[in-house]
Design an enzyme around this catalytic site. Structure first.
Site, mmCIF file in Angstrom:
data_model
loop_
_atom_site.group_PDB
_atom_site.id
_atom_site.type_symbol
_atom_site.label_atom_id
_atom_site.label_comp_id
_atom_site.label_asym_id
_atom_site.label_seq_id
_atom_site.Cartn_x
_atom_site.Cartn_y
_atom_site.Cartn_z
ATOM 1 N N ASP A 57 60.768 35.805 4.563
ATOM 2 C CA ASP A 57 59.954 35.759 5.777
ATOM 3 C C ASP A 57 58.520 35.434 5.395
ATOM 4 O O ASP A 57 58.081 35.701 4.268
ATOM 5 C CB ASP A 57 59.993 37.103 6.527
ATOM 6 C CG ASP A 57 61.400 37.496 6.931
ATOM 7 O OD1 ASP A 57 62.016 36.753 7.695
ATOM 8 O OD2 ASP A 57 61.876 38.549 6.462
ATOM 9 N N ASP A 86 51.628 49.730 1.221
ATOM 10 C CA ASP A 86 52.285 50.669 0.325
ATOM 11 C C ASP A 86 52.021 50.396 -1.151
ATOM 12 O O ASP A 86 51.463 51.241 -1.856
ATOM 13 C CB ASP A 86 53.793 50.712 0.615
ATOM 14 C CG ASP A 86 54.427 49.330 0.709
ATOM 15 O OD1 ASP A 86 53.758 48.338 0.373
ATOM 16 O OD2 ASP A 86 55.601 49.249 1.122
ATOM 17 N N ASP A 104 54.955 36.497 6.748
ATOM 18 C CA ASP A 104 54.196 37.365 7.638
ATOM 19 C C ASP A 104 52.720 36.985 7.591
ATOM 20 O O ASP A 104 52.190 36.573 6.550
ATOM 21 C CB ASP A 104 54.363 38.832 7.245
ATOM 22 C CG ASP A 104 55.803 39.310 7.420
ATOM 23 O OD1 ASP A 104 56.516 38.716 8.247
ATOM 24 O OD2 ASP A 104 56.211 40.265 6.729
#
Length: 492
Positions: free
Chosen positions: A133, A208, A135
């Site tokens: 993907d 994260d 993003d």
């Protein structure tokens, strides 16, 4: 009648020319998207122009506050002044960037917003992998993004995002966020809402892992690093941003994500993060079961199953996530079967074989990968031929009954979709059929089995299992030939 002066603007008015240019630009972009934009069918009630009844949903306070902030330009910053490391010798292959993502990025930047590729796509491009993907993170708010792109939709409550549709292809756009104060006390720092907008440096700090917090600017061809992620990529390390225990307790699924990236990228996990996973492993039970199951499926894809499960086993997180599998590994650590291998050796061999098949481009479904993970729990039943031994319950040697019992408990705890649980049972029953040495009238003929919808997945499971055990390659070849003869196409 109004005079012509009041009804018509002067064509040489610069403000008018700017407005016309903006409208023309929007028109060109919308025409490009016209064919890609999904069209909704309006269901009428027999009258002309029937419409769906709209439903008003309550909006959380933090979402309403976020929507009230309309000027995303105020959150534009100079990355260098904010302390970012700027890399121009990054080696990122720009040819691998999705063309729709480039189109969206350029349009956001033309309207004065900061917009970057972010997260996993930047990480994968830097390590030479193809991103799944693309993003995008931007200073524009969801409402502003929606105004710029007619083929967009705002989604989410805990974390508001915008999906931009190009036919079946969807790009996910997020607004820069800042760290939020947890709603709970010190004993429960779990984040439940996350809609506080921020700047690019704040957005990087709230992510994260350092390798997931890199930004790429398509205009300057620069990688922007606020957290030392480029150094960790070059050292092949998974480091968490901030205090490991605090960040894991905010979102315990990050423990599984650390294992996933370690396996997928062939990186090692930092010692302080391993220790924190061990200390926080029980917190995983606080997470929603569907989210945990989704992350479990991701652990097994893209060729990272062996490394990911190894981290879970080393940190004892596997005891919390899959206690049945963890207990089986302990019991079969030194137990040698008729293959000449211990159960533990067969298990790790199967994960390595699974990764090899995935990386070679073979078709391996998520259900097949899950079956590879759990099939060893049925070893006694899979390898038994003939009737049950004297004095033992025959149902304990019926693969259908045993699989139903175990998979039902797993499906209930992990909230595995019923369709996936049923397909796993079918694959295990077929694997028992492949391994059977004796034919009975109850079993379907080979041609009947080959024509089953689930046969390709079950044969893939048999391939992986036979490679892990170092046996039955001849039987695998026979079934492949039967498939090719019956279906008229090669098995791959």
């Amino acid at each position: 009648m109004r005079d012509e002066e009041s009804r018509r603007r002067e064509p040489d008015d610069p403000s008018v020319e700017g407005e016309y240019a903006e409208r023309a630009e929007r028109s060109r972009f919308d025409e490009e998207e016209e064919d890609a934009r999904p069209r909704r069918r309006r269901e009428g009630d027999g009258r002309s122009g029937g419409r769906r009844r709209s439903r008003v949903r309550p909006v959380p306070d933090d979402v309403a506050e976020a929507d009230a902030i309309e000027d995303g330009h105020e959150r534009n910053i100079d990355p260098r002044e904010a302390g970012a490391e700027i890399y121009t010798d990054h080696g990122l292959d720009v040819s691998g960037i999705d063309s729709d993502a480039i189109k969206v990025l350029r349009r956001l930047q033309r309207y004065g917003f900061q917009a970057y590729l972010v997260g996993g796509c930047v990480r994968d491009l830097l390590v030479g992998q193809h991103p799944k993907d693309f993003d995008i993170a931007t200073s524009a708010t969801p409402k502003q993004i929606k105004r710029l792109f007619r083929n967009s939709r705002v989604i989410g409550r805990r974390f508001r995002l915008v999906h931009i549709h190009f036919g079946r292809h969807i790009l996910e756009i997020s607004t820069f966020r800042s760290n939020v104060v947890p709603e709970g006390d010190d004993d429960d720092p779990l984040i439940r809402r996350d809609n506080v907008f921020g700047t690019a440096d704040q957005d990087a700090l709230r992510r994260d892992f350092t390798v997931n917090a890199l930004f790429y600017d398509i205009e300057t061809n620069e990688v922007i690093d606020f957290v030392g992620g480029m150094k960790d990529i070059r050292r092949h390390r998974i480091e968490i941003i901030g205090d490991p225990v605090t960040r894991l307790r905010e979102d315990p699924v990050r423990m599984m994500r650390a294992a996933k990236f370690a396996g997928r990228l062939r990186f090692e996990v930092a010692e302080d993060l391993l220790d924190a996973i061990f200390d926080c492993r029980e917190d995983l039970q606080k997470c929603a079961a569907p989210r945990v199951f989704e992350e479990l499926q991701r652990l097994l894809d893209r060729g990272g199953a062996f490394g990911a499960i190894d981290v879970l086993w080393e940190t004892e997180l596997l005891d919390v996530l899959l206690p049945e599998l963890s207990a089986w590994l302990v019991e079969n650590e030194e137990l040698v079967d008729d293959t000449g291998l211990t159960g533990e050796q067969r298990f790790w061999n199967s994960l390595k074989t699974l990764d090899r098949y995935v990386l070679e481009g073979c078709d391996v479904s998520s259900v097949t990968a899950l079956s590879v993970l759990f099939c060893h729990l049925f070893g006694k039943v899979l390898h038994h031929s003939g009737p049950a031994p004297d004095g033992e319950d025959p149902s304990e040697y019926d693969i259908g009954v045993v699989a139903e019992d175990l998979l039902s408990s797993l499906a209930l705890r992990l909230q595995i979709p019923r369709r996936d649980a049923y397909r796993m049972r079918q694959l295990l029953v077929a694997l028992r059929r492949f391994l059977s040495r004796r034919a009975t009238r109850k079993k379907p003929s080979p041609n009947q089995l080959v024509r089953k919808e689930y046969f390709p997945e079950s044969l893939r499971l048999f391939q992986i299992y036979s490679n892990a055990c170092g046996r039955w390659q001849g039987e695998v070849a026979k079934w492949e030939k039967r498939y090719e003869q019956a279906m008229g196409r090669p098995f791959r």
